[in-house]
Design a protein around this motif. Sequence first.
Motif, PDB file in Angstrom:
ATOM      1  N   GLY A 532       0.766  -1.184  -0.271  1.00  0.00           N
ATOM      2  CA  GLY A 532      -0.008   0.001   0.113  1.00  0.00           C
ATOM      3  C   GLY A 532       0.807   1.361   0.134  1.00  0.00           C
ATOM      4  N   ALA A 533       0.152   2.364  -0.710  1.00  0.00           N
ATOM      5  CA  ALA A 533       0.757   3.510  -0.744  1.00  0.00           C
ATOM      6  C   ALA A 533       1.006   4.448   0.554  1.00  0.00           C
ATOM      7  CB  ALA A 533       0.372   4.470  -1.703  1.00  0.00           C
ATOM      8  N   ASN A 534       0.010   3.999   1.575  1.00  0.00           N
ATOM      9  CA  ASN A 534      -0.008   4.844   2.835  1.00  0.00           C
ATOM     10  C   ASN A 534      -0.064   3.507   3.962  1.00  0.00           C
ATOM     11  OD1 ASN A 534      -1.844   5.663   5.250  1.00  0.00           O
ATOM     12  ND2 ASN A 534      -1.141   7.530   4.238  1.00  0.00           N
ATOM     13  N   ALA A 535       0.774   3.649   4.784  1.00  0.00           N
ATOM     14  CA  ALA A 535       1.037   2.780   5.929  1.00  0.00           C
ATOM     15  C   ALA A 535      -0.461   2.574   6.956  1.00  0.00           C
ATOM     16  CB  ALA A 535       2.304   3.021   6.670  1.00  0.00           C
ATOM     17  N   VAL A 536      -0.580   3.828   7.313  1.00  0.00           N
ATOM     18  CA  VAL A 536      -1.842   3.844   8.287  1.00  0.00           C
ATOM     19  C   VAL A 536      -3.096   3.275   7.620  1.00  0.00           C
ATOM     20  CG1 VAL A 536      -3.077   5.392   9.628  1.00  0.00           C
ATOM     21  CG2 VAL A 536      -0.695   5.741   9.321  1.00  0.00           C
ATOM     22  N   ASP A 537      -3.323   3.617   6.388  1.00  0.00           N
ATOM     23  CA  ASP A 537      -4.649   3.216   5.696  1.00  0.00           C
ATOM     24  C   ASP A 537      -4.486   1.582   5.714  1.00  0.00           C
ATOM     25  OD1 ASP A 537      -5.442   5.656   5.230  1.00  0.00           O
ATOM     26  OD2 ASP A 537      -4.999   5.957   3.437  1.00  0.00           O
ATOM     27  N   ALA A 585       3.445   1.136  10.071  1.00  0.00           N
ATOM     28  CA  ALA A 585       2.950   2.278  10.352  1.00  0.00           C
ATOM     29  C   ALA A 585       3.826   2.733  11.674  1.00  0.00           C
ATOM     30  CB  ALA A 585       1.515   1.898  11.168  1.00  0.00           C
ATOM     31  N   ALA A 586       4.294   2.112  12.424  1.00  0.00           N
ATOM     32  CA  ALA A 586       5.074   2.734  13.560  1.00  0.00           C
ATOM     33  C   ALA A 586       6.260   3.680  13.044  1.00  0.00           C
ATOM     34  CB  ALA A 586       5.982   1.609  14.500  1.00  0.00           C
ATOM     35  N   LYS A 587       6.674   3.469  11.750  1.00  0.00           N
ATOM     36  CA  LYS A 587       7.568   4.276  11.194  1.00  0.00           C
ATOM     37  C   LYS A 587       7.060   5.549  10.843  1.00  0.00           C
ATOM     38  CE  LYS A 587      10.495   0.552   9.697  1.00  0.00           C
ATOM     39  NZ  LYS A 587      11.111  -0.247   8.528  1.00  0.00           N
ATOM     40  N   VAL A 588       5.859   5.701  10.730  1.00  0.00           N
ATOM     41  CA  VAL A 588       5.256   7.012  10.565  1.00  0.00           C
ATOM     42  C   VAL A 588       5.428   7.981  11.804  1.00  0.00           C
ATOM     43  CG1 VAL A 588       3.116   8.200  10.091  1.00  0.00           C
ATOM     44  CG2 VAL A 588       3.581   5.898   9.075  1.00  0.00           C
ATOM     45  N   SER A 607      12.119  15.491   4.865  1.00  0.00           N
ATOM     46  CA  SER A 607      10.998  16.332   5.603  1.00  0.00           C
ATOM     47  C   SER A 607      10.360  15.432   6.693  1.00  0.00           C
ATOM     48  CB  SER A 607       9.870  16.947   4.445  1.00  0.00           C
ATOM     49  OG  SER A 607       9.580  15.670   3.951  1.00  0.00           O
ATOM     50  N   ALA A 608       9.844  15.966   7.720  1.00  0.00           N
ATOM     51  CA  ALA A 608       9.264  15.326   8.860  1.00  0.00           C
ATOM     52  C   ALA A 608       7.948  14.829   8.183  1.00  0.00           C
ATOM     53  CB  ALA A 608       9.219  15.995   9.649  1.00  0.00           C
ATOM     54  N   VAL A 609       7.538  13.880   8.616  1.00  0.00           N
ATOM     55  CA  VAL A 609       5.911  13.323   8.344  1.00  0.00           C
ATOM     56  C   VAL A 609       5.036  14.111   9.041  1.00  0.00           C
ATOM     57  CG1 VAL A 609       4.385  11.594   8.753  1.00  0.00           C
ATOM     58  CG2 VAL A 609       6.625  10.850   8.171  1.00  0.00           C
ATOM     59  N   PRO A 610       4.005  14.812   8.154  1.00  0.00           N
ATOM     60  CA  PRO A 610       3.195  15.708   8.858  1.00  0.00           C
ATOM     61  C   PRO A 610       2.440  15.306  10.066  1.00  0.00           C
ATOM     62  CG  PRO A 610       2.632  15.464   6.413  1.00  0.00           C
ATOM     63  CD  PRO A 610       3.956  14.475   6.742  1.00  0.00           C
ATOM     64  N   ALA A 611       2.206  16.386  10.914  1.00  0.00           N
ATOM     65  CA  ALA A 611       1.660  15.918  12.266  1.00  0.00           C
ATOM     66  C   ALA A 611       0.296  15.337  12.043  1.00  0.00           C
ATOM     67  CB  ALA A 611       1.379  17.513  12.807  1.00  0.00           C
ATOM     68  N   ALA A 612      -0.650  15.496  11.232  1.00  0.00           N
ATOM     69  CA  ALA A 612      -1.835  14.875  11.192  1.00  0.00           C
ATOM     70  C   ALA A 612      -1.713  13.551  10.847  1.00  0.00           C
ATOM     71  CB  ALA A 612      -2.762  15.644  10.125  1.00  0.00           C
ATOM     72  N   GLU A 613      -0.653  13.126   9.978  1.00  0.00           N
ATOM     73  CA  GLU A 613      -0.331  11.798   9.679  1.00  0.00           C
ATOM     74  C   GLU A 613       0.329  10.934  10.764  1.00  0.00           C
ATOM     75  OE1 GLU A 613      -0.521   8.645   6.866  1.00  0.00           O
ATOM     76  OE2 GLU A 613      -1.625  10.537   7.089  1.00  0.00           O
ATOM     77  N   ALA A 620      -3.927   4.615  15.091  1.00  0.00           N
ATOM     78  CA  ALA A 620      -4.002   3.171  14.564  1.00  0.00           C
ATOM     79  C   ALA A 620      -3.412   2.239  15.096  1.00  0.00           C
ATOM     80  CB  ALA A 620      -3.709   3.446  12.957  1.00  0.00           C
ATOM     81  N   LEU A 621      -1.968   2.512  15.538  1.00  0.00           N
ATOM     82  CA  LEU A 621      -1.524   1.542  16.635  1.00  0.00           C
ATOM     83  C   LEU A 621      -2.329   1.195  17.857  1.00  0.00           C
ATOM     84  CD1 LEU A 621       2.149   2.888  15.926  1.00  0.00           C
ATOM     85  CD2 LEU A 621       1.292   0.773  15.195  1.00  0.00           C
ATOM     86  N   MET A 622      -2.808   2.286  18.550  1.00  0.00           N
ATOM     87  CA  MET A 622      -3.348   2.062  19.802  1.00  0.00           C
ATOM     88  C   MET A 622      -4.723   1.286  19.490  1.00  0.00           C
ATOM     89  SD  MET A 622      -1.993   3.939  22.071  1.00  0.00           S
ATOM     90  CE  MET A 622      -0.464   5.258  22.111  1.00  0.00           C
ATOM     91  N   ALA A 623      -5.091   1.333  18.263  1.00  0.00           N
ATOM     92  CA  ALA A 623      -6.300   0.242  18.168  1.00  0.00           C
ATOM     93  C   ALA A 623      -5.842  -1.203  18.201  1.00  0.00           C
ATOM     94  CB  ALA A 623      -7.013   0.444  16.720  1.00  0.00           C
ATOM     95  N   THR A 624      -4.534  -1.496  17.999  1.00  0.00           N
ATOM     96  CA  THR A 624      -4.001  -2.861  17.911  1.00  0.00           C
ATOM     97  C   THR A 624      -3.893  -3.456  19.422  1.00  0.00           C
ATOM     98  OG1 THR A 624      -1.776  -2.130  17.662  1.00  0.00           O
ATOM     99  CG2 THR A 624      -2.895  -2.471  15.682  1.00  0.00           C
ATOM    100  N   ILE A 625      -3.879  -2.424  20.372  1.00  0.00           N
ATOM    101  CA  ILE A 625      -3.701  -2.940  21.910  1.00  0.00           C
ATOM    102  C   ILE A 625      -4.954  -2.764  22.618  1.00  0.00           C
ATOM    103  CG2 ILE A 625      -1.010  -2.625  21.867  1.00  0.00           C
ATOM    104  CD1 ILE A 625      -1.636   0.141  23.306  1.00  0.00           C
TER     105      ILE A 625
END
Length: 843
Positions: A532-537, A585-588, A607-613, A620-625
């Motif tokens: 996928g193009a987006n790790a969170v999605d 996703a953790a690398k985001v 460049s830093a990953v944007p704050a919203a992302e 998304a990581l919190m949902a896995t716990i």
Amino acid sequence: MYKKVLSFLYLFLIIPFLLTAQPTSPTGASASIATFTNGMERNPGFMTYYWDAKKGKVWLEIASFDTEFLYYPTLAQGVGSNDIGLDRGRLGQEHVVKFQRTGPKVLLIEPNYAYRAITNDQLERRAVEESFAKSVHAGFDIVAEENGKVLVDLTPFLMQDAVGAVQAIARTKQGTFRFDPARSSMYLPRTKAFPQNTEFETIITLTGDNPGAYLREVVPTPSAVTMHQHHSFVQLPDANYKPRLFDPRIGYGGIEYFDYATPVSQPIMKRYISRHRLEKKDPSAAVSEAVKPIVYYLDPGTPEPIRSALMEGTAWWNQAFEAAGYKDAFQVKLLPADADPMDVRYNLVQWVHRSTRGWSYGGSIIDPRTGEIIKGKVTLGSLRVRQDYLIAQGLVGDFASAASPDSDPMLQMSLDRLRQLAAHEVGHTLGLPHNYIASTQNRASVMDYPTMVAKIKGASIDLSDAYAKGIGDYDKWSIRYGYEQFPAGTDEKQALQKVVTDMHKAGLTFLTDQDARPEGSSHPGTHLWDNGANAVDELKRVSDVRRIALANFSEKKIPVNAPMATLEEVFVPMYMFHRYQVESAAKVVGGQTYTNALRGDGQPVLSAVPAAEQKRAIDALMATIDPAFLAVPASVLAMIPPRPFRYDPNPREVFKRRTGITFDPMGPPEAAAGMTLRMLLNPERCARLASQQSIVNGTLPSLDQVIDQLITTTYRSSASYRQTLKDFTYTGAIRRMLQRKVLESLMQLAVDKDLDGAVRASAHEGIMRIKSQYAGKPSINLPARNSVSTEVSPGATSDYLYWLIAQYETNPSSIPVAATPAPPDGAPIDPGQEWLSPDCDWK
């Protein structure tokens, strides 16, 4: 009388010697090779040798001195343990060597090609040569000579642990072993001479005490480990090969060396790529056949339908060579019956068996002087396809009856995987490293590590597009860079520059192992086994696939008459289906996007990953716990009994358990939660989080904010926390486990003296928050677990937290934190770690 006795004794001793001794030359060697080797078996070839059956010796005929050739060892027959790494076909390091004679002695010398002076000035070259050490691999006494040729005993050189098996066994803590010459000998069936190479094989035995578990698993008598090691003497290519410059923006392995003849204003380190020699029959044509095609041969010991899948996947590379202007320049064939895989003229794809699933490898024998690939060698582990089939079994398997298991989708996915695997490993032997960002660019390269794309269709899963079919777009650009032959008069450097810039215009880039493998790495698009193009999605999508897989999990996932306990092996990859996307996703979080930019090439640098992302990734990581996410379905818990007799599982394929022989319902949640916490609280990631808000951008999340959200997620409000202490359901137990693990993870950060001070401070503040808000003293009234009274419950979670924090405050260097069980092995489910393996580095 005394003198007569002495004379008689002298004649008695000397006459037999005179009758048997051979005449010697002034050097001390026998007068002729023909006389010395009379009665021996002569084997002519690149280097002619003689086999002395009476003495069990190999005598090598040296026809020229100071002529360089290539020497490398190989493990011809392996040990069979992926963990030790001593696999059949493992390539050793190449060495450019030459024989040098001094009087009655010959030395096998390796010049030092890491330091050179590329100049016509002989004195300048000599100054560099004399500044750095050489290596002498062996010394030989001349025993015979004639017409400028000499004969030496090669046997002692061959009878050694040439591949470093002793060190590999020691490094993997499998015991202390040593080479045993009494149990070692030459192996004649695979000792041969060819026109361009001469091959010697030996049976090598290592003996030792206290062999480790890996050895005990695969060796019949583990104190005596016998393998076949191989020595290759190979003719080096001619001087007509033209090295090609390396560009860090497009992936190629290769050679590098210091050139001390370089002007001071230019870099002294020279870097060139590794590639096969390939030339057009018609250099002026846009598309032309090759003078000599690159041909790969498949091990005929590979069974069907695997054989056809591997041949098809290997042949994909012809698509890339077509893009580079060649017609049928890359071919794949079955190794002919009369061909010998040891012959250096054959690039080989080898099918290897081990006791456990393991890595596959793609390696090459190269000319260290130029980077030219002489022979490609692929090793594919046979058990890998069974792991892919097992995953497909959990996703779509439906063994409705003993007579007609619905296995077609599972087998098809497994064969699609093998096609991609074959292409991947062969790609390494063409010179290419991994490209781990390609999965975010529409599956642009077979040199990535993709996992299967499991698509959701209603309440079921579809695997029809699990793996890409055919070579990727990035692969075509990389082969163009390495192999395209430009018209006469072309400025090659400018032409190669255009290939790279055109690739960038097509939206394709290159990032590799150093960017992807470390758990603390920062680029959100580089990871192993993600999509996928987006790790969170993609984490959210993969979590949905996991939910459906667990909901559909039933006894139909295994064949009729299979022990029900074996459902656990199928369940493991379904429960952990999100594992690699969690890492991605953790690398985001605290992430940075970057390229291998060169000054002036127009690429974005960093460049830093944007704050919203970043905040989306944290959510998304919190949902896995979440306890509901982590809970094993009750139906599954009821389906997995203790193992039956003689069905002991491989401990790396099932969850660790603290409940004896029974399935531990807390094992999977603890392993999965521990994985998420390990990724989120990686020390390097925490260090970036601790500084990014103040240094990079004030809107970015800080480490304090991440820790606060983690505590809030697992402990919730004080009222909810009190309710958790009274909740003795399965999900309640999982939440209490999470609360302990969060505290223990923060303590491990806080007491690690090697970490950044800001990281330790944030972890300490998180611990103090837990102490003040949640860690109650023993006076808290809780119901006893065996009654409905409001008596104090010994061992309550709050009491434990209070006690653990007290230990931390009193003696932080020895806090009693239990190790979190690691999840069962996930890798290897896709291509192997060829490049970074300590035992078989990709070249």
